[in-house]
Scaffold this motif. Structure first.
Motif, PDB file in Angstrom:
ATOM      1  N   ALA A 109      -4.289   1.201  -2.054  1.00  0.00           N
ATOM      2  CA  ALA A 109      -3.593   0.055  -2.649  1.00  0.00           C
ATOM      3  C   ALA A 109      -2.645   0.546  -3.744  1.00  0.00           C
ATOM      4  O   ALA A 109      -2.949   1.511  -4.461  1.00  0.00           O
ATOM      5  N   ASN A 110      -1.526  -0.138  -3.890  1.00  0.00           N
ATOM      6  CA  ASN A 110      -0.464   0.349  -4.760  1.00  0.00           C
ATOM      7  C   ASN A 110      -0.716   0.068  -6.235  1.00  0.00           C
ATOM      8  O   ASN A 110      -0.110   0.684  -7.104  1.00  0.00           O
ATOM      9  N   VAL A 149      -4.618   5.924   3.029  1.00  0.00           N
ATOM     10  CA  VAL A 149      -3.828   4.784   2.573  1.00  0.00           C
ATOM     11  C   VAL A 149      -4.550   4.141   1.404  1.00  0.00           C
ATOM     12  O   VAL A 149      -5.759   3.859   1.477  1.00  0.00           O
ATOM     13  N   GLN A 197       0.833  -1.189   0.000  1.00  0.00           N
ATOM     14  CA  GLN A 197       0.000   0.000   0.000  1.00  0.00           C
ATOM     15  C   GLN A 197       0.873   1.245   0.000  1.00  0.00           C
ATOM     16  O   GLN A 197       2.075   1.183   0.280  1.00  0.00           O
TER      17      GLN A 197
END
Length: 276
Positions: free
Chosen positions: A156-157, A154, A134
């Motif tokens: 998700a990548n 935050v 993340q």
């Protein structure tokens, strides 16, 4: 040390603080979201010099019973100028500028093991990796930017693109599909004069202010419909370089005059000592 020398020396020390403040403003003239600080002076407490009563008047003197002599000047307080700075286009997805006066982003700062919420006008944000594949939205100093609910943002990548909308919502594109996955928490400083500089281009509410006013009378949350910002732009510093240079020259002259007072007083003492 005579009263004249004491007054000059006390004032010189306070003028040096004003020069430091002016130097800080000039040094941050290119800092994103920086707000100019103005130093204001006030007179030190006066001393009462009593005069002798008139012996021919049984009631006493009919004139005032004494003279009040000042003891120099001091730096009364430093005001933060929250006027809107000019906008600079960057066309960067994570750059955003607040368009409403006294609106502020919320930032979480960990100081001495305790987390504290602070405020800033600087909207140059970045993404930093965290656990679990993340990324987290942070300031240029790495402090988490808070979203609605008071939690860090935050994500998700595995994203293709990311944009911050004009209403503060974070629009993320994944596999060609756009979704809103976060929202910046913006607050309004109802009493901006009660905020104090906390370093790193951040502001906080002083303990003295909280003792005098409830928190809600100083900071109010801003609803979704009231958020107004421009994406792909940054708010420049509101420091007026011409005014700062003028203030610097004025302060330096005042410093020189007070230094000259001490020098002339020393010369006068020397002449008195040479009298025979």
């Amino acid at each position: 040390m005579t009263r004249m020398t004491f007054q000059a020396a006390a004032t010189m020390g306070q003028l040096q603080k004003r020069l430091d403040n002016i130097g800080n403003n000039i040094a941050n003239s290119n800092t994103v979201g920086y707000k100019n600080r103005d130093a204001n002076f006030s007179s030190l407490l006066s001393q009462q010099i009593n005069t002798e009563p008139d012996p021919t008047n049984p009631i006493g003197r009919l004139t005032p019973d004494g003279l009040r002599v000042g003891s120099g000047a001091k730096l009364g307080h430093t005001n933060i100028n929250f006027d809107q700075g000019s906008l600079q286009r960057t066309d960067r997805n994570l750059d955003v500028a607040l368009l409403e006066d006294n609106h502020l982003f919320q930032v979480a700062v960990n100081e001495n093991g305790e987390e504290e919420v602070r405020y800033t006008r600087a909207g140059n944000f970045y993404l930093t990796p965290v656990e679990g594949e993340q990324v987290m939205l942070v300031t240029s100093d790495g402090n988490p930017v808070l979203g609605q609910g008071g939690d860090p943002i935050v994500l998700a990548n595995n994203m293709d693109d990311l944009n911050i909308e004009e209403n503060g919502q974070i629009n993320v594109t994944r596999n060609g599909v756009q979704m809103i996955e976060g929202e910046l928490a913006v607050v309004e400083a109802v009493r901006p004069r009660l905020l104090e500089a906390a370093g790193s281009n951040l502001f906080r509410i002083s303990e003295q202010s909280l003792e005098s006013y409830p928190f809600d009378d100083i900071i109010n949350g801003v609803g979704f419909a009231d958020v107004n910002m421009e994406s792909g732009a940054l708010e420049a510093s509101n420091v007026d370089i011409a005014k700062q240079q003028t203030d610097m020259i004025e302060t330096q002259r005042a410093y020189q005059f007070n230094a000259r007072t001490i020098s002339m007083h020393d010369q006068m003492k020397g002449l008195i000592n040479q009298l025979r």
